[in-house]
Each structure stands twice: as C-alpha cells, then as structure tokens.
Design a protein around this motif. Structure first.
Motif, short mmCIF file in Angstrom:
data_model
loop_
_atom_site.label_atom_id
_atom_site.label_comp_id
_atom_site.label_asym_id
_atom_site.label_seq_id
_atom_site.Cartn_x
_atom_site.Cartn_y
_atom_site.Cartn_z
N LEU A 1 0.91 -2.03 0.12
CA LEU A 1 0.35 -0.07 0.04
C LEU A 1 1.03 1.14 -0.34
O LEU A 1 0.35 2.20 -0.29
N ALA A 2 2.34 0.99 0.64
CA ALA A 2 2.55 2.36 0.80
C ALA A 2 3.39 2.91 -0.88
O ALA A 2 3.77 4.09 -0.93
N ARG A 3 3.96 1.05 -0.98
CA ARG A 3 4.60 1.89 -2.34
C ARG A 3 3.80 1.94 -3.36
O ARG A 3 4.18 2.82 -4.40
N ASP A 4 2.62 1.68 -3.19
CA ASP A 4 1.52 2.04 -4.51
C ASP A 4 1.34 3.75 -3.97
O ASP A 4 0.91 4.43 -5.05
N GLU A 5 0.51 3.70 -3.10
CA GLU A 5 1.08 5.43 -2.73
C GLU A 5 2.24 6.73 -3.14
O GLU A 5 1.68 7.58 -3.75
N ALA A 6 3.07 5.82 -2.90
CA ALA A 6 4.24 6.18 -3.38
C ALA A 6 4.05 7.20 -4.59
O ALA A 6 4.90 7.94 -5.21
N ARG A 7 3.70 5.83 -5.17
CA ARG A 7 3.80 5.51 -7.09
C ARG A 7 3.20 6.68 -7.50
O ARG A 7 2.98 7.58 -8.68
N LYS A 8 1.39 6.91 -6.59
CA LYS A 8 0.63 7.35 -7.17
C LYS A 8 1.42 9.01 -6.80
O LYS A 8 0.99 10.23 -8.03
N LEU A 9 1.68 9.34 -5.65
CA LEU A 9 2.69 10.77 -5.62
C LEU A 9 3.35 10.99 -7.08
O LEU A 9 3.72 12.33 -8.06
N LYS A 10 4.55 10.12 -6.90
CA LYS A 10 5.23 10.65 -7.99
C LYS A 10 4.60 10.49 -9.76
O LYS A 10 5.35 11.15 -10.82
N ALA A 11 3.71 9.83 -9.98
CA ALA A 11 3.20 9.91 -11.22
C ALA A 11 2.16 10.92 -11.33
O ALA A 11 3.02 11.90 -12.76
N LYS B 1 3.64 13.95 -10.00
CA LYS B 1 5.34 14.72 -10.16
C LYS B 1 5.42 14.73 -11.39
O LYS B 1 6.44 15.64 -11.69
N THR B 2 5.95 13.41 -11.62
CA THR B 2 6.64 13.42 -13.31
C THR B 2 5.40 13.68 -14.68
O THR B 2 6.32 12.81 -15.16
N LYS B 3 4.49 13.74 -14.29
CA LYS B 3 3.21 13.85 -15.44
C LYS B 3 3.99 14.81 -16.22
O LYS B 3 3.33 14.00 -17.74
N THR B 4 4.30 15.70 -16.96
CA THR B 4 4.88 16.34 -17.70
C THR B 4 6.49 15.78 -18.13
O THR B 4 7.25 16.62 -19.33
N LEU B 5 7.04 15.00 -17.06
CA LEU B 5 8.40 15.18 -17.63
C LEU B 5 9.18 14.11 -19.34
O LEU B 5 8.13 12.60 -19.03
N GLY B 6 9.96 14.64 -19.95
CA GLY B 6 9.92 13.56 -20.52
C GLY B 6 9.15 14.04 -22.30
O GLY B 6 8.63 13.18 -22.90
N ASP B 7 8.10 14.64 -21.91
CA ASP B 7 7.55 14.83 -22.93
C ASP B 7 6.27 13.66 -22.85
O ASP B 7 6.73 13.06 -24.22
N HIS C 1 10.64 8.55 -14.07
CA HIS C 1 9.77 7.66 -14.60
C HIS C 1 9.17 7.55 -13.27
O HIS C 1 9.20 7.47 -12.17
N TRP C 2 7.65 7.00 -12.54
CA TRP C 2 7.03 6.77 -11.40
C TRP C 2 7.39 5.05 -11.28
O TRP C 2 6.84 4.95 -10.02
N HIS C 3 7.29 4.31 -12.50
CA HIS C 3 7.61 2.85 -12.44
C HIS C 3 9.25 2.73 -13.04
O HIS C 3 9.40 3.49 -13.65
N PRO D 1 15.36 21.62 -13.25
CA PRO D 1 14.58 21.00 -13.70
C PRO D 1 13.10 22.32 -13.11
O PRO D 1 13.44 22.92 -12.47
N PRO D 2 11.54 22.69 -13.71
CA PRO D 2 11.02 23.24 -13.63
C PRO D 2 10.19 22.94 -12.83
O PRO D 2 10.57 21.30 -12.20
N VAL D 3 10.44 24.03 -11.78
CA VAL D 3 9.42 23.20 -10.33
C VAL D 3 7.57 23.24 -11.25
O VAL D 3 6.86 23.29 -11.36
N ALA D 4 7.25 21.30 -9.87
CA ALA D 4 6.06 21.03 -10.78
C ALA D 4 4.45 21.66 -9.81
O ALA D 4 5.31 22.68 -8.88
N ALA D 5 3.97 21.88 -11.21
CA ALA D 5 2.72 23.09 -10.45
C ALA D 5 1.97 21.72 -8.99
O ALA D 5 1.77 20.53 -8.99
N LYS D 6 1.40 22.13 -8.41
CA LYS D 6 0.95 22.11 -7.27
C LYS D 6 -0.62 21.45 -7.37
O LYS D 6 -0.88 21.64 -8.12
N SER D 7 -0.75 19.93 -6.55
CA SER D 7 -1.86 19.61 -7.32
C SER D 7 -2.37 18.96 -6.13
O SER D 7 -2.04 17.72 -5.53
N GLU D 8 -3.94 18.59 -5.77
CA GLU D 8 -4.69 17.76 -4.55
C GLU D 8 -4.84 16.31 -4.86
O GLU D 8 -4.33 16.27 -3.80
N GLU D 9 -4.54 15.91 -5.55
CA GLU D 9 -5.15 14.75 -6.45
C GLU D 9 -4.16 13.97 -7.04
O GLU D 9 -3.59 14.65 -8.15
#
Length: 395
Positions: A16-26, A28-34, A313-315, A363-371
């Motif tokens: 569960l902790a791993r999956d939550e960390a991956r969601k958070l990283k997803a 954070k990295t959603k725009t990296l590397g186009d 990446h997040w995985h 790297p650019p500062v990532a935009a904050k997101s609540e979800e």
C-alpha cells in the motif's frame, strides 16, 4: 498461523505504501520527458527513424510515431504479453515472441500474419537476429536457446529449427551475437542466475535444411544474479543485473580482462544504453535502475563518473534506446540530434535530449495538485499485473 498473518499484514502495508508513493510520483513526473502514454506496458523497444516498435504487456505489438505519439499499426494475435520483438529483411518483417510460447512472423507494412511457430515449452523471453547468417535466436523460461532458419521466412510455414542449446540451468533472459567474415558467428546467452555463455556458431553445410552447431567457448559468472540487459560491441560485453551492477567484460583476444570496475546502483539495473557502441560513438553509459535514469562518463575506464540522475518515471524502466531525431529548422536546414527514448512499466515512453542528460538544467518547479494522477490501466487483470511485475523483477 499468527506469524503468517502478521507477515501478510506487513506485506500488504508495504505494498500500500509503495502504491501510494507511485501515485504521488505519477503526479510529480506527469510531464517529464514529454511522455507518450500507451495502452499497455512496454517490455521491449526498437527505434527506426522517427518510429518506435513496441512489445507490450497487453499482448500486442505496436508501431508508434515518436513525434506525434500516435499509433500507426497494431499487431494482434498473441495470447499473452509480448516480451520481445526484432525487425528483419530491411525492416519489412516483424518477429515477435510472447508468453504464449509462440514466435509470430508479420508483414511489417500490411500487418498480415505470415506464420506462427510453437517455439518453446515456456515463455519466449528474448529474440535476436543475425541477418548475415539468416538466423533467428530465441531464449525462453524453459532454459533453452533455439536457432531458427530465416531463409524461407515468407513461405507461410512455421519456422524451421536450425539447432538448440540446453546448457543453461535457469531461464534465458538475454541474447547478443554477431556474424564473422568467414560465415560463422558468435552468440552470447545470459540467464537469470547471472551466467553468461559464449558460443561459436558454425553451419553444417551438408545438412538440409540448414543446421547450426553451437560450441561453448567461454563462461562468465561475475554477476551474482540475473542478467536483465546485455549489449555487445568493440570486443566488449556490457551487462546489467539484478545484483545492482553494470559490468563489462572483454570478449576479444584478451577476454579475461575487465574493462571497468562494476558500476553499482541502489537497486536492480534493468536497462542500459552504451552510446559508445551506437552510431553516436560518445563515451557515455546510460542506465535504468528502478524508476531512475543515470548517466555516466566512461571515458576514463578506471573511474566512471556519475554525471546525472533523472527521476524519470514512477515505475521501473524497461528499455533505453537511442533516437537520432531529424528536424528541419526555420532556415530549411535538416539537422540530426541524439535523443534517448526510455520505456517504463508506468505505461509511457519518454524522450530525453542527450545534450541535456549530460549537462542537465535545473528541472522546472512542478505545479501543486491536490489529487494524484491514477496510473493508467494496462489491460491486464490484477493477478496478471502482479505476475508480470514479478517476472520483470529478479527471477
């Protein structure tokens, strides 16, 4: 029983902790590397021009344009995740191998299935073609390596067996090889125990159909556990392993000498790209360990220098490939610039300019997101997802 229940509880909490960390990283990295989002998890990649050919965990092979991110062709027919693919005959033929134990031959232009060959008794894990010898090599979880004659590949008939190797005691994970000027060949086979074997290939001329004899010339055991990636060139064999190292072995006249000390990582190394063994011929090694890409300067063999770490990446990264990107400037002049394509179990391909990987900018500062962004579905069931992740980890 209490201990078992406690262990299961702790394991569940860890997952569960791993999956939550991956969601958070997803997020954070959603725009990296186009990123180019894919329907399935990319397990193997071949780059040709501005296109990438993908073997996907969704039981398909796919041709996708790297500039637009749009799918150009889809090859469906396998009954399980496609683990490996190669191109043959000037890229007119696509060859795929999968969990369904079958090697399929496709017309790369029309998508027509030419033939399907029941190749192994367990998963096909890796494919390699030696074009000058008209030879396809396959490695499998059944611990065998099989050789296939490609001289009649368009006949529509199943592939003709041209020999086999049964020396490995664990699943065969990676293959490399080359033709020699005298019409013979060299084959490198690596398994999930970390054993690498070197084979001399010679054709039995008097036999029809063609048969190839494999004679073992060397064995290397410098890795402690499974080989996840392997590249060959300039009389060097570079390997990435679940023992958290990348290592290089001379395989020429002085095949007992090591090129460099082991390059250690904090987790298993799943992918490597040696730019010095590509058309670029630059002294940089790029590695994928976990979800991080690292760049090393290996111009000084005794002291490889870590230049950059990209939280990419997040995985887990599954493949790293060179892309010689062609563009036309406003002045009308065509230019070619080296980029790296990374594939990951997060279901994306990402694009990285080599010049920026070597000399990174902040790297650019990532935009904050609540979800957090939910990872995309790969088309597999939850049980299949777990099995795929286990197989991509140490065997």
């Amino acid at each position: 029983m209490q201990t078992s229940a406690g262990s299961s509880f702790l394991r569940a909490e860890s997952e569960l902790a791993r999956d939550e960390a991956r969601k958070l990283k997803a997020e954070k990295t959603k725009t990296l590397g186009d990123p180019i989002s894919l329907p399935g998890k990319p397990l193997d990649v071949v780059v040709r021009g501005s296109d990438a050919w993908l073997a996907e965990g969704s039981a398909t092979a796919r041709l996708i344009n790297l500039e637009t991110g749009k799918t150009r062709r889809i090859f469906k027919g396998h009954g399980g995740p496609v683990t490996s693919l190669v191109l043959h005959d000037d890229d007119k033929i696509l060859i795929t191998g999968a969990w369904d134990k079958i090697i399929r031959i496709w017309d790369a232009q029309t998508k027509d299935l030419i033939s399907a060959t029941p190749a192994h008794s367990d998963f096909v894990k890796t494919l390699f073609v030696i074009p000058a010898l008209n030879l396809l090599v396959s490695g499998s979880s059944d611990k065998t390596v099989r050789l296939w004659d490609l001289s009649d590949i368009r006949s529509g008939k199943p592939l003709v067996s041209a020999g086999s190797i049964s020396a490995h005691t664990r699943p065969v994970e990676r293959l490399e090889g080359q033709a020699l000027p005298d019409g013979t060949g060299v084959l490198y086979t690596a398994d999930t125990m970390g054993i690498i074997r070197v084979w001399a290939l010679s054709k039995e001329e008097a036999v029809t159909p063609a048969r190839w004899q494999a004679t073992q010339k060397a064995e290397y055991g410098h890795h402690r556990t499974g080989i996840n990636d392997m590249v060959h060139g300039a009389e060097q064999l570079w390997t990435a392993s679940s023992d958290e190292t990348v290592q290089a072995q001379h395989v020429g006249a002085n095949n007992s000498a090591k090129t460099i000390p082991p390059i250690t990582h904090p987790v298993a190394v799943k992918a490597i790209l040696h730019l010095g063994l590509t058309d670029l011929e630059e002294p940089y090694l790029i590695t994928g360990a976990g979800d991080v890409i690292r760049v090393y300067d290996i111009s000084s063999p005794d002291e490889p220098e870590l230049l950059n770490e990209i939280d990419a990446h997040w995985h887990d990264v599954t493949a790293l490939r060179l892309w010689l990107r062609k563009t036309v400037g406003e002045d009308g002049v065509s230019r070619v610039e080296p980029w790296v394509i990374s594939a990951s179990l997060d279901g994306t391909l990402r694009k990285w300019r080599v010049s920026e990987m070597i000399k990174p900018t902040p790297p650019p500062v990532a935009a904050k997101s609540e979800e957090a962004t939910e990872p995309k579905s790969s088309g597999l069931t939850e049980e299949e997802e777990r099995e795929l992740e286990e197989l991509m980890a140490e065997d």
